[in-house]
Design a protein around this motif. Structure first.
Motif, PDB file in Angstrom:
ATOM      1  N   ILE A 350      44.220  56.142  35.476  1.00 35.55           N
ATOM      2  CA  ILE A 350      44.371  54.852  36.155  1.00 35.55           C
ATOM      3  C   ILE A 350      43.518  54.820  37.420  1.00 35.55           C
ATOM      4  N   VAL A 351      43.613  55.884  38.228  1.00 34.90           N
ATOM      5  CA  VAL A 351      42.840  55.909  39.475  1.00 34.90           C
ATOM      6  C   VAL A 351      41.369  56.191  39.189  1.00 34.90           C
ATOM      7  N   SER A 352      41.063  56.883  38.084  1.00 33.28           N
ATOM      8  CA  SER A 352      39.665  56.995  37.665  1.00 33.28           C
ATOM      9  C   SER A 352      39.098  55.613  37.345  1.00 33.28           C
ATOM     10  N   TYR A 353      39.896  54.786  36.696  1.00 29.81           N
ATOM     11  CA  TYR A 353      39.484  53.402  36.426  1.00 29.81           C
ATOM     12  C   TYR A 353      39.211  52.662  37.735  1.00 29.81           C
ATOM     13  N   PHE A 354      40.091  52.852  38.729  1.00 28.07           N
ATOM     14  CA  PHE A 354      39.863  52.226  40.031  1.00 28.07           C
ATOM     15  C   PHE A 354      38.550  52.709  40.656  1.00 28.07           C
ATOM     16  N   GLU A 355      38.263  53.999  40.513  1.00 21.09           N
ATOM     17  CA  GLU A 355      37.016  54.544  41.063  1.00 21.09           C
ATOM     18  C   GLU A 355      35.800  53.902  40.391  1.00 21.09           C
ATOM     19  N   TRP A 356      35.865  53.787  39.077  1.00 25.29           N
ATOM     20  CA  TRP A 356      34.774  53.160  38.309  1.00 25.29           C
ATOM     21  C   TRP A 356      34.559  51.721  38.761  1.00 25.29           C
ATOM     22  N   VAL A 357      35.653  50.978  38.907  1.00 23.50           N
ATOM     23  CA  VAL A 357      35.571  49.583  39.340  1.00 23.50           C
ATOM     24  C   VAL A 357      34.967  49.487  40.740  1.00 23.50           C
ATOM     25  N   GLN A 358      35.411  50.359  41.647  1.00 20.69           N
ATOM     26  CA  GLN A 358      34.891  50.337  43.019  1.00 20.69           C
ATOM     27  C   GLN A 358      33.400  50.683  43.051  1.00 20.69           C
ATOM     28  N   ASP A 359      32.996  51.664  42.222  1.00 16.93           N
ATOM     29  CA  ASP A 359      31.579  52.027  42.163  1.00 16.93           C
ATOM     30  C   ASP A 359      30.732  50.872  41.632  1.00 16.93           C
ATOM     31  N   LEU A 360      31.215  50.191  40.590  1.00 13.58           N
ATOM     32  CA  LEU A 360      30.469  49.064  40.037  1.00 13.58           C
ATOM     33  C   LEU A 360      30.323  47.937  41.056  1.00 13.58           C
ATOM     34  N   GLN A 362      30.709  48.375  44.387  1.00 10.42           N
ATOM     35  CA  GLN A 362      30.335  48.897  45.705  1.00 10.42           C
ATOM     36  C   GLN A 362      31.240  48.309  46.794  1.00 10.42           C
ATOM     37  N   LEU A 363      32.521  48.267  46.467  1.00  6.17           N
ATOM     38  CA  LEU A 363      33.545  47.790  47.396  1.00  6.17           C
ATOM     39  C   LEU A 363      34.731  48.727  47.267  1.00  6.17           C
ATOM     40  N   PHE A 364      35.087  49.425  48.347  1.00  4.93           N
ATOM     41  CA  PHE A 364      36.067  50.500  48.251  1.00  4.93           C
ATOM     42  C   PHE A 364      37.373  50.146  48.942  1.00  4.93           C
ATOM     43  N   TRP A 365      38.465  50.660  48.381  1.00  2.86           N
ATOM     44  CA  TRP A 365      39.806  50.346  48.825  1.00  2.86           C
ATOM     45  C   TRP A 365      40.356  51.458  49.724  1.00  2.86           C
ATOM     46  N   GLU A 366      41.350  51.102  50.511  1.00  4.65           N
ATOM     47  CA  GLU A 366      42.101  52.106  51.272  1.00  4.65           C
ATOM     48  C   GLU A 366      43.024  52.871  50.324  1.00  4.65           C
ATOM     49  N   GLU A 367      43.404  54.074  50.729  1.00  2.00           N
ATOM     50  CA  GLU A 367      44.222  54.913  49.850  1.00  2.00           C
ATOM     51  C   GLU A 367      45.565  54.264  49.541  1.00  2.00           C
ATOM     52  N   GLU A 368      46.145  53.565  50.498  1.00  2.00           N
ATOM     53  CA  GLU A 368      47.425  52.894  50.256  1.00  2.00           C
ATOM     54  C   GLU A 368      47.311  51.876  49.133  1.00  2.00           C
ATOM     55  N   GLU A 369      46.178  51.171  49.089  1.00  2.00           N
ATOM     56  CA  GLU A 369      45.943  50.188  48.029  1.00  2.00           C
ATOM     57  C   GLU A 369      45.801  50.877  46.678  1.00  2.00           C
ATOM     58  N   VAL A 370      45.087  51.989  46.651  1.00  2.00           N
ATOM     59  CA  VAL A 370      44.919  52.745  45.412  1.00  2.00           C
ATOM     60  C   VAL A 370      46.277  53.203  44.870  1.00  2.00           C
ATOM     61  N   THR A 371      47.075  53.798  45.739  1.00  2.00           N
ATOM     62  CA  THR A 371      48.364  54.334  45.303  1.00  2.00           C
ATOM     63  C   THR A 371      49.312  53.213  44.884  1.00  2.00           C
ATOM     64  N   ARG A 372      49.328  52.107  45.644  1.00  2.00           N
ATOM     65  CA  ARG A 372      50.205  50.982  45.295  1.00  2.00           C
ATOM     66  C   ARG A 372      49.872  50.444  43.908  1.00  2.00           C
ATOM     67  N   ARG A 373      48.578  50.277  43.635  1.00  2.00           N
ATOM     68  CA  ARG A 373      48.166  49.752  42.338  1.00  2.00           C
ATOM     69  C   ARG A 373      48.473  50.756  41.218  1.00  2.00           C
ATOM     70  N   GLU A 374      48.293  52.051  41.493  1.00  2.00           N
ATOM     71  CA  GLU A 374      48.621  53.071  40.495  1.00  2.00           C
ATOM     72  C   GLU A 374      50.094  52.985  40.095  1.00  2.00           C
ATOM     73  N   TYR A 375      50.966  52.958  41.085  1.00  2.00           N
ATOM     74  CA  TYR A 375      52.401  52.915  40.798  1.00  2.00           C
ATOM     75  C   TYR A 375      52.797  51.620  40.091  1.00  2.00           C
ATOM     76  N   GLN A 376      52.142  50.531  40.443  1.00  2.00           N
ATOM     77  CA  GLN A 376      52.438  49.243  39.805  1.00  2.00           C
ATOM     78  C   GLN A 376      52.148  49.311  38.305  1.00  2.00           C
ATOM     79  N   ILE A 377      51.010  49.886  37.931  1.00  2.00           N
ATOM     80  CA  ILE A 377      50.653  50.001  36.518  1.00  2.00           C
ATOM     81  C   ILE A 377      51.585  50.973  35.803  1.00  2.00           C
ATOM     82  N   LEU A 378      51.891  52.102  36.435  1.00  2.00           N
ATOM     83  CA  LEU A 378      52.801  53.071  35.820  1.00  2.00           C
ATOM     84  C   LEU A 378      54.188  52.457  35.596  1.00  2.00           C
TER      85      LEU A 378
END
Length: 419
Positions: A350-360, A362-378
Motif C-alpha cells: 500500500i505504501v509502495s503504491y503511495f511512493e509510486w504515485v508521489q514519484d509520478l 513529484q509531490l510528496f506527503w508528510e509521514e502522518e498522511e502516509v500512515t493515515r491513508r495506509e490504515y484507512q485502506i487496511l
C-alpha cells in the motif's frame, strides 16, 4: 507439465483451487487466472573481489497486467527458485486486488547466499540484475520493491542503473528507496505498522486489554521488528522473538527498542542476552494474545496449528500457513482469529503504491498522511473480509482471497481475450 514446481508454488495452486471451487469458477478459466503472464530467467555474471567471475541465476515473474502494472519485491536468498517466485507473485495479485490497488502481482529474486558477498559484489549483482531486467520492467509495466535480502540501498542501485540506461532519473521504477532518492516517508515501517494496526483492531474487537496483552514475534527482520516495536508502543508485552540465529523469551516483556538497536548494530538478535535464550523450535507453542509469523513460508503446518496457544494469528510473512494447517484453524475459529497474510502484511505494498504515485506526481506527503491513508485502506479491506466471512460462513483466508480473485477475474472478463 509446467516450469513452476516446488512446495511453495504447489501451496499457492492448492489455495487457488479452494477459492476457485468456492466461487464455482469454470475449469477452462482457472489456468488463465492462476498461471503467470510472463516469467524471465536470467544469468547475472559479476566480477568477484579476487578477480574471478561468478554467475548467479535471477528470476522475475509477472502474474498479470490486467488492472495495471505489476508490483512486487525482489529477494536475494539461497532458497529462491522460479516456483517460489511465481507463488509470491500470485499472492501479490490477490493482495493488491483485495486492498484495491491498480496493480497485478510480480516477484523477483536471485539465488545467492549474501554472506558470501562483499558490499562491492552485492552492488555489482544488484546492478547486473536490473540491467538484465530492463527490457521487461518499467514504471507502467513492472515496479520493483525490496524483499528478503534486499533493502533501500539495493533499490537505490536498481533505480540508478535503470536511470542511466534511460538517460534521466526515473525514481518511479522501484519503491522502497531511501527518502533522499525519491522514497516516501513511512515506507520502511509500513508493513510492520500495518501488521500491528490490524492486530490491535482485532484485540479491541475481542475486548482484550492492550495493557495486559502479550505478543510473540517469529522473525525479526524489517517486518517483525517494526511490528514488535508498534505492538510495544500500543502497550503489549512482547514476550518472545526469534530470528535465524535463535530466540529470546522473557515473560515480563522484552526491551524491544533496545533489541532493535542491538539487531541494527550486529545484524541479528544473537548476543543480546545469554539469560533470555530460548529454543526457537518452541516459539509457536508459547501462550500469547498475538502471534506474528514474520519470516519464511510454510512454517505453520497442521501439527503446529493444532498446538497454537495464541488468540490472534497475524501473518506478517507471505504464506506462513499451509493448507493443511488452514483446515485445522478453520475448526479453531472460535479460539484463534486468523488475519491472513494478503491482508495482514499489505501495508508494505500500500505504501509502495503511495511512493509510486508521489514519484509520478513529484509531490510528496508528510509521514502522518502516509500512515493515515495506509490504515484507512487496511481498515476498509478488513471490514470487507470480516463481512464476507460472516455472511458466507467461511474462513477469513477464504473470504480475503475470494475478494481478490473475484476482482482479478472481473477485470479479465470485462477486457476479454486478445486477439
Amino acid at each position: 507439465m509446467s516450469v513452476y514446481s516446488g512446495p511453495v508454488f504447489d501451496m499457492a495452486a492448492e489455495q487457488f483451487g479452494v477459492i476457485a471451487n468456492h466461487l464455482s469458477i469454470p475449469f477452462d478459466e482457472r489456468d488463465r487466472l492462476l498461471l503467470p503472464k510472463r516469467a524471465v530467467i536470467i544469468s547475472c555474471p559479476i566480477h568477484r573481489d579476487d578477480g574471478s567471475i561468478t554467475v548467479f541465476e535471477g528470476y522475475r515473474v509477472q502474474h498479470h497486467l490486467t488492472l495495471g502494472p505489476t508490483k512486487g519485491g525482489t529477494r536475494f536468498a539461497p532458497s529462491v527458485d522460479i516456483g517460489e517466485v511465481a507463488a509470491l507473485a500470485i499472492w501479490m495479485s490477490w493482495k493488491c486486488a483485495l486492498v484495491g490497488l491498480p496493480y497485478g502481482g510480480a516477484k523477483g529474486g536471485v539465488r545467492v547466499d549474501l554472506t558470501t558477498l562483499s558490499k562491492r559484489e552485492l552492488e555489482g549483482l544488484s546492478r547486473r540484475y536490473m540491467q538484465e531486467m530492463i527490457p521487461f520492467v518499467g514504471p507502467h509495466t513492472d515496479v520493483m520493491a525490496p524483499d528478503m535480502g534486499t533493502n533501500e540501498q539495493v533499490m537505490a542501485w536498481f533505480m540508478d542503473t535503470y536511470s542511466m540506461y534511460q538517460g534521466r532519473t526515473v525514481t518511479e521504477i522501484v519503491t522502497g528507496k531511501p527518502v533522499s532518492s525519491g522514497g516516501t516517508l513511512g515506507r520502511r515501517e509500513a508493513t510492520g505498522r500495518g501488521v500491528a494496526h490490524i492486530a490491535k483492531r482485532v484485540l479491541n474487537e475481542l475486548s482484550i486489554n492492550l495493557g495486559t496483552a502479550t505478543a510473540v514475534i517469529q522473525g525479526f527482520g524489517n517486518v517483525g521488528s517494526y511490528a514488535a516495536l508498534e505492538l510495544h508502543r500500543f502497550g503489549l508485552k512482547v514476550i518472545a522473538v526469534s530470528d535465524h540465529t535463535g530466540a529470546l523469551h522473557d515473560p515480563s516483556g522484552l526491551d524491544i527498542p533496545a533489541l532493535i538497536r542491538h539487531a541494527g548494530t550486529h545484524g541479528s538478535i544473537a548476543g543480546f542476552s545469554n539469560q533470555l535464550q530460548f529454543d526457537p523450535e518452541q516459539i509457536f507453542a508459547l501462550s500469547c494474545d498475538v502471534l506474528v509469523p514474520a519470516a519464511m513460508e510454510r512454517v505453520i503446518d497442521a501439527q503446529v496449528a493444532a498446538n497454537l496457544k495464541c488468540r490472534v494469528l497475524a501473518e506478517g510473512a507471505n504464506g506462513p500457513t499451509t493448507p493443511d494447517a488452514d483446515l485445522v484453524l478453520e475448526k479453531r475459529q472460535d479460539e484463534v482469529f486468523v488475519i491472513p497474510d494478503i491482508l495482514c502484511n499489505a501495508g508494505g505494498v500500500i505504501v509502495s503504491y503511495f511512493e509510486w504515485v508521489q514519484d509520478l506526481q513529484q509531490l510528496f506527503w508528510e509521514e502522518e498522511e502516509v500512515t493515515r491513508r495506509e490504515y484507512q485502506i487496511l481498515d476498509r479491506a478488513f471490514d470487507q473480509m470480516v463481512t464476507r466471512a460472516r455472511v458466507d460462513k467461511i474462513s477469513h483466508r477464504t473470504a480475503a482471497m475470494a475478494i481478490g480473485v473475484e476482482k482479478v477475474r472481473a477485470g479479465k472478463n470485462i477486457r476479454g481475450l486478445f486477439p
